[in-house]
Scaffold this motif. Structure first.
Motif, PDB file in Angstrom:
ATOM      1  N   LYS A 189       0.846  -1.207   0.000  1.00 50.49           N
ATOM      2  CA  LYS A 189       0.000   0.000   0.000  1.00 50.49           C
ATOM      3  C   LYS A 189       0.877   1.252   0.000  1.00 50.49           C
ATOM      4  O   LYS A 189       1.694   1.444   0.898  1.00 50.49           O
ATOM      5  CB  LYS A 189      -0.910  -0.005   1.233  1.00 50.49           C
ATOM      6  CG  LYS A 189      -1.671   1.317   1.453  1.00 50.49           C
ATOM      7  CD  LYS A 189      -2.566   1.269   2.702  1.00 50.49           C
ATOM      8  CE  LYS A 189      -3.205   2.633   2.987  1.00 50.49           C
ATOM      9  NZ  LYS A 189      -4.012   2.647   4.232  1.00 50.49           N
ATOM     10  N   THR A 206      -0.446  -0.533   5.843  1.00 51.44           N
ATOM     11  CA  THR A 206      -0.853   0.134   7.078  1.00 51.44           C
ATOM     12  C   THR A 206      -2.371   0.306   6.956  1.00 51.44           C
ATOM     13  O   THR A 206      -2.865   1.388   6.681  1.00 51.44           O
ATOM     14  CB  THR A 206      -0.165   1.515   7.191  1.00 51.44           C
ATOM     15  OG1 THR A 206      -0.306   2.192   5.919  1.00 51.44           O
ATOM     16  CG2 THR A 206       1.301   1.392   7.517  1.00 51.44           C
ATOM     17  N   GLU A 261      -9.467   3.489   2.480  1.00 52.60           N
ATOM     18  CA  GLU A 261      -8.997   3.597   1.097  1.00 52.60           C
ATOM     19  C   GLU A 261      -7.952   2.555   0.724  1.00 52.60           C
ATOM     20  O   GLU A 261      -7.837   2.172  -0.436  1.00 52.60           O
ATOM     21  CB  GLU A 261      -8.459   5.005   0.831  1.00 52.60           C
ATOM     22  CG  GLU A 261      -6.984   5.249   1.194  1.00 52.60           C
ATOM     23  CD  GLU A 261      -6.692   5.124   2.683  1.00 52.60           C
ATOM     24  OE1 GLU A 261      -7.651   5.142   3.478  1.00 52.60           O
ATOM     25  OE2 GLU A 261      -5.519   5.003   3.052  1.00 52.60           O
ATOM     26  N   ASP A 266       1.666   6.282   5.610  1.00 49.31           N
ATOM     27  CA  ASP A 266       0.692   5.349   5.041  1.00 49.31           C
ATOM     28  C   ASP A 266       1.202   4.683   3.749  1.00 49.31           C
ATOM     29  O   ASP A 266       0.469   3.949   3.103  1.00 49.31           O
ATOM     30  CB  ASP A 266      -0.639   6.082   4.797  1.00 49.31           C
ATOM     31  CG  ASP A 266      -1.847   5.184   5.003  1.00 49.31           C
ATOM     32  OD1 ASP A 266      -1.689   4.109   5.611  1.00 49.31           O
ATOM     33  OD2 ASP A 266      -2.945   5.556   4.547  1.00 49.31           O
ATOM     34  N   ASP A 320      -2.631  10.194   3.848  1.00 48.19           N
ATOM     35  CA  ASP A 320      -4.027   9.782   4.046  1.00 48.19           C
ATOM     36  C   ASP A 320      -4.740  10.791   4.934  1.00 48.19           C
ATOM     37  O   ASP A 320      -4.626  10.750   6.160  1.00 48.19           O
ATOM     38  CB  ASP A 320      -4.052   8.379   4.675  1.00 48.19           C
ATOM     39  CG  ASP A 320      -5.471   7.858   4.863  1.00 48.19           C
ATOM     40  OD1 ASP A 320      -6.413   8.483   4.326  1.00 48.19           O
ATOM     41  OD2 ASP A 320      -5.634   6.813   5.535  1.00 48.19           O
TER      42      ASP A 320
HETATM   43 ZN    ZN Z   1      -4.715   4.721   4.890  1.00 45.17          ZN
END
Ligand code: ZN
Ligand code: BES
Ligand code: MN
Length: 497
Positions: free
Chosen positions: A259, A369, A343, A282, A264
């Motif tokens: 990710k 995360t 997300e 993130d 974020d």
């Molecule tokens: Zn996130």
């Protein structure tokens, strides 16, 4: 960093400021090393009498030398011999870094004859422990650069082949972890999705591997509606990086997916302001898989590795996706977005489905995360491991035990999966509040991997913030996952040839 493994009898100290590091057990072989300068014998005897050298766990002592062989002796208290693990050595070495730095030591020799199987822990503890991130700090830029250890000698009795291999892997994995930490610590105004893609592509090319970056128009052509939905709210364009290490004769392929949300905010479901700055971390999943790729490309295991990194910013711009939007993922499944702050699973849904359809990996591991709930469940000392594949769980658990980057399994039972069924679409991106948040993240991702053996690691807790780990500091990214994945891929490559 130069790391040498040498027979104890052949060890030579350089002119540069150097130190001898000695393991000290409470109840076993203790600091009596043939490498000690005779001039220090008396001082050591005194320290012993005063009870300053007992070999207790967490005890370190730096003795400036009275002789001329080296500048000082670093005693590492390791506690009871039988309880000593590689992690014990790693932590002791990490704790010793402050003294090495204070005494401006540039070369350190570790007498590992009494614990050859844990020698690489010293390399790791020093490499991770002396990591600094201060290139943005003007005040620190003015000072002369603090000297750091640039050479580690591991002194052994003999038969050092395994130790040499372990120390070389330790060096590469820790240097790659520190490379990943740099990516993660870089502030989000500089570490944009484009910059992240540029950094991982450059790394892959430097390592002699193939890399490719897909941009917004290509992602639209690929119909990655879930990923693109998240990216909409930011002016920063999204990127999807695909790196490939190809080992020609290898039949097996592992995929690592990370990710890469470079910041974020939560999007329209905006996060509270408190600690929001931490959401620059993130993208630690992305940094970890890229870091592991970096180490693996140098270690050249007999297996193919594909590394996939979806990167974007989750922002609440005028074009942002709304709670209530329905998006269509790469594999055709539709998702009702009830909370734009969930997300990560949307990016990963497309990235996982794409990785499996395009690269047909034999195993996939994703790092993300993903949930605050995982931090609530496990704190900062283990990643949440979710998989339906017991063999994969076992091999990741073993790699975690070896590297000290621990994992702890959480279940993916069907009852949990029911909680994220959609009303207006196939799936909903959240479940009921305060119920098994980390697990629901895993259940969601499961819809995008088909039958391919897959494991999800929620690293929300371990990516930063762990206190009392002497070779890490809580305020910076930990590099969690780089050493774990490197170890896991190497073991997997050995098991599958
Ligand atoms: Zn996130
Ligand atoms: N990046 C966060 C998860 C996170 C939070 C990691 C705190 C580390 C520390 C993720 O995108 C997120 O916001 N998750 C939500 C999911 C929820 C809306 C289902 C969360 O954890 O609150
Ligand atoms: Mn979020």
């Amino acid at each position: 960093m130069i790391v040498n493994v040498t027979p104890r009898a052949k060890l030579a100290f350089p002119e540069a400021p150097c130190a001898l590091a000695l393991p000290w057990f409470e109840d076993g072989p203790s600091g009596d090393s043939p490498l000690l300068d005779e001039a220090d014998a008396l001082a050591i005897e005194r320290l012993r009498e005063k009870g300053l050298l007992r070999g207790k766990l967490e005890e370190t002592y730096f003795l400036p030398s009275a002789g001329s062989t080296y500048d000082g002796v670093l005693f590492l208290g390791l506690g009871k011999r039988d309880a000593c693990t590689t992690e014990t050595v790693r932590r002791a070495a990490g704790r010793g870094c402050a003294a090495l730095s204070a005494h401006r030591i540039e070369m350190v020799a570790f007498d590992a004859a009494s614990l050859p199987e844990h020698a690489h822990g010293f390399v790791e503890g020093v490499l991770l422990g002396q990591y600094r991130f201060d290139q943005y700090n003007e005040r620190k830029q003015d000072e002369p650069p603090a000297p750091q250890v640039d050479t580690i000698a591991i002194a052994l009795e003999s038969g050092a082949h395994a130790a040499m291999r372990h120390c070389e892997q330790a060096r590469l994995a820790c240097e790659s972890a520190n490379w990943a930490r740099d990516l993660a610590n870089t502030p989000p105004n500089d570490m944009t999705p484009s910059r992240l893609a540029g950094a991982v592509l450059e790394m892959a090319e430097d390592a002699g591997c193939e890399g490719e970056v897909f941009h917004r128009d290509q992602l639209e052509e690929l119909e990655m509606g879930a990923f693109l939905g998240v990216a909409r709210g930011s002016v920063e364009p999204p990127t999807l990086s695909v790196l490939q290490y190809k080992h020609a004769p290898a039949a097996q392929t592992v995929a690592l997916v990370g990710k890469g949300v470079t910041f974020d905010t939560g999007g329209i479901s905006l996060k509270p302001g408190q600690d929001m700055h931490e959401m620059k971390f993130d993208m630690c999943g992305a940094a970890a898989v890229a870091g592991a790729f970096r180490a693996l490309a140098a270690l050249r295991p007999a297996i193919n590795v594909v590394c996939v990194i979806p990167a974007c910013e989750n922002a609440p711009g005028g074009h942002a996706q709304r709670p209530g939007d329905v998006v269509r993922a790469y594999n055709g499944k539709t998702i009702e977005v009830h909370n734009t702050d969930a997300e990560g699973r949307l990016l990963l849904a497309d990235a996982l489905a794409y990785t499996i359809r395009q690269h047909h990996p034999d195993r996939v591991v994703d790092l993300a995360t993903l949930t605050g709930a995982c931090v609530v469940a496990l704190g900062h000392y283990a990643a949440g491991l979710m998989t339906g594949d017991d063999a994969l769980a076992q091999s990741l658990d073993a790699a975690g035990a070896i590297t000290g980057e621990r994992v702890w399994r959480l279940p993916l039972w069907d009852e949990y999966g029911k909680l994220i069924e959609g009303v207006h679409a196939d799936l909903c991106n959240i479940g009921p509040p305060k119920e098994a948040g980390a697990i629901l993240g895993g259940c969601f991702l499961k819809h995008f991997v088909g039958d391919t053996p897959w494991a999800h690691l929620d690293i929300a807790g371990t990516a930063w913030g762990g206190k009392n780990i002497p070779y890490l500091d809580a305020k910076h990214a930990s590099g969690y996952g780089v050493r774990l994945l490197t170890e896991w891929v190497l073991r997997t490559s050995e098991e599958t040839v």
